[in-house]
Enzyme design. Structure first.
Site, short mmCIF file in Angstrom:
data_model
loop_
_atom_site.label_atom_id
_atom_site.label_comp_id
_atom_site.label_asym_id
_atom_site.label_seq_id
_atom_site.Cartn_x
_atom_site.Cartn_y
_atom_site.Cartn_z
N PRO A 248 -1.09 45.86 -18.94
CA PRO A 248 -1.29 45.23 -20.25
C PRO A 248 -0.43 45.78 -21.38
O PRO A 248 -0.93 46.34 -22.36
CB PRO A 248 -2.78 45.48 -20.50
CG PRO A 248 -3.04 46.79 -19.83
CD PRO A 248 -2.18 46.78 -18.59
N CYS A 249 0.87 45.56 -21.28
CA CYS A 249 1.75 46.00 -22.36
C CYS A 249 1.50 45.21 -23.64
O CYS A 249 1.92 45.63 -24.72
CB CYS A 249 3.21 45.91 -21.94
SG CYS A 249 3.75 44.27 -21.42
N HIS A 250 0.79 44.07 -23.52
CA HIS A 250 0.48 43.29 -24.72
C HIS A 250 -0.52 44.03 -25.62
O HIS A 250 -0.69 43.66 -26.78
CB HIS A 250 -0.08 41.92 -24.33
CG HIS A 250 -1.34 41.97 -23.51
ND1 HIS A 250 -1.33 42.22 -22.16
CD2 HIS A 250 -2.64 41.82 -23.86
CE1 HIS A 250 -2.57 42.20 -21.70
NE2 HIS A 250 -3.39 41.97 -22.73
#
Length: 285
Positions: A248-250
């Site tokens: 989850p780099c978001h």
């Protein structure tokens, strides 16, 4: 067409609305203004937006506000086991843990562009738009949102130029794609087979420790891996994350509280963050 398929259909328009909301965030745009921007009546827009997001456009705007992001950044982040993060809501609105195991490719696989690897790939429609997902015999090696299937496949082959490719939906892919559905009870541990440097793998693994509904800054992430002065390098590693949403780099935003850029479009990042925060808020009520 059922509700879930409607959400696939509406994402592009919702993403356009979210981009507009972001651009006008300080003005707090009205429902009428947002609806006019996407070419819908206020009633129709509110209906499809709420159907997709599970909350009203007004509430969603609150989740995307800079003040809310700053509030989240001040919360202590609970560290969970390596290669694990909280994901999604079940039908009973309970948060689940989904364990994700990362395995780095061997030096030979890394150096030789995937020579000797057979990569299965397929395209899928998801809550956040079309997706290309690919896997080796050891796990998911690539997952990317796309607007053009041919260009997306070319990008995958650029990463592994010497691999053998088969258009095939396998068990690894099917299991990974369940994260976008509402059948959370069917989720199993997800295996990833990634091409990256030791530093990149370390950063990607640390991203898995950011729970659903929480955000972290680049500086915080650098501190978590024991290199507090490496925020810029951490940002570079995040930009090269090959697995959309699962890693989850978001959930990484700027220290100021602004959302920042995203490899697969800033509006999609905003949609993901807002959707997750809305569902966590709903579960807590």
């Amino acid at each position: 067409m059922d509700q879930h398929n409607n959400q696939f259909t509406h994402f592009d328009r919702v993403a356009d609305a979210i981009a507009f909301i972001q651009a006008k965030l300080h003005d707090q745009p009205s429902l009428d203004a947002i609806a006019e921007h996407v070419g819908l009546s206020p009633y129709h827009f509110q209906r499809i937006f709420s159907e997709w997001a599970g909350t009203s456009p007004k509430k969603f705007l609150q989740f995307l506000s800079i003040s809310y992001a700053k509030k989240l950044l001040k919360q202590p982040h609970t560290s969970i086991q390596d290669a694990a993060f909280e994901t999604g809501l079940s039908g009973a609105s309970r948060l689940h843990d989904l364990f994700i195991h990362i395995e780095g490719m061997t030096p030979g696989e890394y150096r030789n562009g995937g020579e000797g690897l057979t990569i299965h790939y397929s395209f899928a429609r998801t809550l956040f738009g079309p997706l290309l997902v690919a896997s080796t015999a050891k796990g998911i090696c690539h997952m990317a949102f796309c607007t053009n299937e041919k260009a997306a496949l070319t990008g995958l082959k650029h990463e592994f130029p010497n691999a053998h490719y088969l258009l095939m939906l396998d068990e690894f892919q099917q299991n990974a794609l369940l994260i976008f559905n509402y059948t959370w009870h069917e989720l199993h541990p997800i295996k990833l087979h990634l091409k990256g440097t030791s530093f990149q793998l370390k950063v990607w693994a640390s991203l898995l420790n950011i729970p659903l509904g929480e955000l972290a800054s680049y500086g915080e992430l650098a501190a978590r891996i024991g290199q507090p002065k490496a925020a810029r390098a951490v940002g570079s590693a995040i930009a090269h994350n090959p697995i959309a949403y699962l890693i989850p780099c978001h959930r990484v935003i700027q220290a100021t509280g602004t959302l920042g850029n995203y490899r697969w479009e800033a509006s999609r990042k905003a949609a993901m963050i807002g959707w997750e925060l809305a569902h966590v808020q709903h579960a807590d009520e």
